[in-house]
Design an enzyme around this catalytic site. Structure first.
Site, short mmCIF file in Angstrom:
data_model
loop_
_atom_site.label_atom_id
_atom_site.label_comp_id
_atom_site.label_asym_id
_atom_site.label_seq_id
_atom_site.Cartn_x
_atom_site.Cartn_y
_atom_site.Cartn_z
N LYS A 10 -34.89 41.38 24.15
CA LYS A 10 -35.28 42.76 24.50
C LYS A 10 -35.87 42.81 25.89
O LYS A 10 -35.57 43.68 26.69
CB LYS A 10 -36.39 43.26 23.58
CG LYS A 10 -35.98 43.70 22.23
CD LYS A 10 -37.09 44.49 21.56
CE LYS A 10 -38.22 43.66 21.00
NZ LYS A 10 -37.99 43.05 19.71
N HIS B 249 -45.58 41.82 26.27
CA HIS B 249 -45.13 41.91 24.88
C HIS B 249 -45.98 40.99 24.02
O HIS B 249 -46.31 39.88 24.42
CB HIS B 249 -43.65 41.52 24.76
CG HIS B 249 -43.06 41.95 23.45
ND1 HIS B 249 -42.53 43.21 23.26
CD2 HIS B 249 -42.92 41.31 22.27
CE1 HIS B 249 -42.08 43.31 22.01
NE2 HIS B 249 -42.31 42.17 21.39
N ASP C 91 -30.79 42.54 18.23
CA ASP C 91 -32.18 42.37 17.79
C ASP C 91 -32.58 43.48 16.84
O ASP C 91 -33.31 43.25 15.88
CB ASP C 91 -33.15 42.31 18.97
CG ASP C 91 -34.58 42.15 18.47
OD1 ASP C 91 -34.82 41.20 17.70
OD2 ASP C 91 -35.44 42.98 18.80
N SER D 259 -35.80 37.18 19.59
CA SER D 259 -36.01 38.61 19.38
C SER D 259 -36.74 39.23 20.58
O SER D 259 -36.30 40.22 21.16
CB SER D 259 -36.82 38.82 18.10
OG SER D 259 -37.36 40.10 18.04
N ARG E 117 -35.09 40.80 9.16
CA ARG E 117 -36.17 39.80 9.05
C ARG E 117 -37.41 40.41 8.43
O ARG E 117 -38.14 39.75 7.68
CB ARG E 117 -36.49 39.23 10.44
CG ARG E 117 -35.42 38.27 10.93
CD ARG E 117 -35.64 37.90 12.38
NE ARG E 117 -36.93 37.33 12.61
CZ ARG E 117 -37.72 37.61 13.66
NH1 ARG E 117 -37.31 38.44 14.60
NH2 ARG E 117 -38.87 37.04 13.80
#
Ligand code: URA
Length: 447
Positions: A195, A90, A169, A191, A176
């Site tokens: 996930k 990620h 999230d 966040s 956000r």
């Protein structure tokens, strides 16, 4: 999740306490997260709290509580039915950062399982889901049951958060994006890790971006975010490594959803820009190493190179696209991807060498073209974007194009063209680009 013991907790007081720089309890944080998910706390109160959290910061304990509350706001997947290691990567977000599109099929082609739950564009940065949706028919909203089927059939699947996975999230992220509350290492950590830890993975490679196009502009800020995330992953028993990588100029040449899919197809086919290829190979090597498919990083890199050379990586992408309802014909004929109706060049005002590209400005130019969102409910134009012709260190002559914009709206193109022109600094001496990989954290953690 059971109701938090929050009957005595008042949302306005929680917001005020954070505004005043006080440390919140686990129960207060859980109250906000679950209240939001259940629709009991309105978006304007969550937005106010997010701003207070961004300005005042969250302690380690608050960050851990937020990550866990967001993770537990939904389901945690159990993928034990798959014998191979489950690994993911990620990124904290960048401009032209399309490595997820390359890594999921590449690493699955090497025999590992890649259950990738991704996000949409955030601020000036692009999002994997928006990029994938530029492939005609591609569905990112699969049910978890279908997600498992796709994983079983081809080893990788790329979806968005379902209602079941970290729903908190999904809400917080969308707020956000449009309330100026992205650039907080604690909010980013919660966040991303909520996930990722919900995916039921064995190992996670984090690509923490730093530079003018990243949320964390300095190496120090990026390192502190990387530490927070490695710590969160390891605390939850997931092998986690963070590479701090450069985002001081866009990655590769393409910025914009369908243009980035095109460039990813090139990279999976063995072509594409050198920086994109190098970073993808490095991240793949880590994924193979942590997933025990390669004893060393060098072996991991060789494996990745071989999978690209043999065409297996590209084939895997085709398979995944078809399984998720997309048009697999885009692999052989990228012209099937949407493309802006018009094109305009951004000429260099002078001769010299590209000294700097203000990367966030390029990302913002793409948003202005319609490639990102300025408001939560905005829809994306998948066809628009920017192709850079010059990167840091390149020589350029006056009048030569620095970049080309693909656009649909002339008024947006005028504004975006100004931004792209402003983003380039030309000097009279050659400079070298910054290194692609600045630092690796948590790399010694593989047992
Ligand atoms: N990517 C995410 O998933 N969340 C963030 O907050 C930033 C980047």
């Amino acid at each position: 999740m059971s109701a938090p013991e929050d009957t005595a907790i008042r949302t306005t007081e929680v917001i005020r306490r954070k505004r005043d720089g006080r440390e919140l309890s686990r129960a207060e944080i859980t109250h906000l997260v679950m209240g939001s998910v259940r629709g009991e706390i309105p978006d304007y109160q969550i937005s106010a709290w997010l701003m207070a959290a961004l300005i005042r910061g969250l302690s380690r304990a608050e960050t851990a509580a937020l990550t866990e509350a967001m993770l537990r706001s939904g389901e945690v997947l159990d993928l034990a039915e798959f014998a191979a290691a489950k690994v993911d990567k990620h990124s904290t977000g960048g401009v032209g950062d399309k490595t997820s599109l390359i890594l999921a099929p590449l690493v699955a082609a090497g025999g590992l399982i890649v259950p990738m739950i991704s996000g949409r564009g955030l601020g000036h940065t692009g999002g994997t889901l928006d990029k994938l949706e530029s492939i005609p028919g591609f569905r990112v909203d699969l049910s978890l049951e279908r997600f498992r089927q796709v994983l079983g059939a081809c080893g990788c699947s790329m979806i968005g958060q379902t209602a079941e996975i970290a729903p908190a999230d999904r809400k917080f992220y969308a707020l956000r994006d449009v309330t100026g509350t992205i650039e907080s290492s604690q909010l980013i950590c919660a966040s991303i890790m909520s996930k990722k830890l919900a995916e039921g993975i064995d190992a996670l490679v984090l690509d923490v971006k730093t530079g003018s196009g990243a949320f964390m502009k300095t190496l120090e800020e990026a390192a502190s975010l990387a530490e927070l995330m490695v710590d969160a992953g390891q605390r939850m028993g997931t092998q986690t490594v963070a590479l701090i990588t450069d985002m001081d100029q866009p990655l590769g040449l393409a910025v914009g959803n369908s243009l980035e899919v095109r460039e990813s197809i090139q990279a999976l086919g063995g072509g594409g820009p050198a920086d994109l290829r190098e970073l993808s190979l490095e991240l793949a090597a880590w994924m193979f190493h942590l997933g025990r498919r390669a004893g060393t990083l060098a072996e991991g890199k060789q494996l990745a190179e071989g999978l690209i050379r043999s065409g297996q990586a590209l084939e895997k992408f085709r398979e995944m696209i078809a399984l998720q309802g997309g048009d697999p014909g885009v692999i052989d004929d990228p012209e099937r991807l949407p493309r802006g109706k018009h094109r305009v060049d951004v000429p260099s005002p002078e001769s010299g060498y590209v000294r700097k590209i203000e990367c966030e400005t390029v990302g913002t130019a793409c948003v202005i073209l319609g490639g990102g969102r300025e408001r939560k409910e905005d829809s994306i134009d998948p066809a628009v974007g920017i192709v850079l012709h010059k990167k840091v260190g390149d020589q350029v002559s006056a009048g030569e194009p620095l970049a080309t914009l693909d656009y649909n709206s002339p008024s947006r193109a005028t504004l975006a063209k100004q931004r792209v022109a402003q983003s380039y600094a030309i000097g009279d001496r050659p400079v070298s680009a910054r290194p692609l990989i600045h630092r690796v954290l948590g790399g010694a953690s593989r047992p």
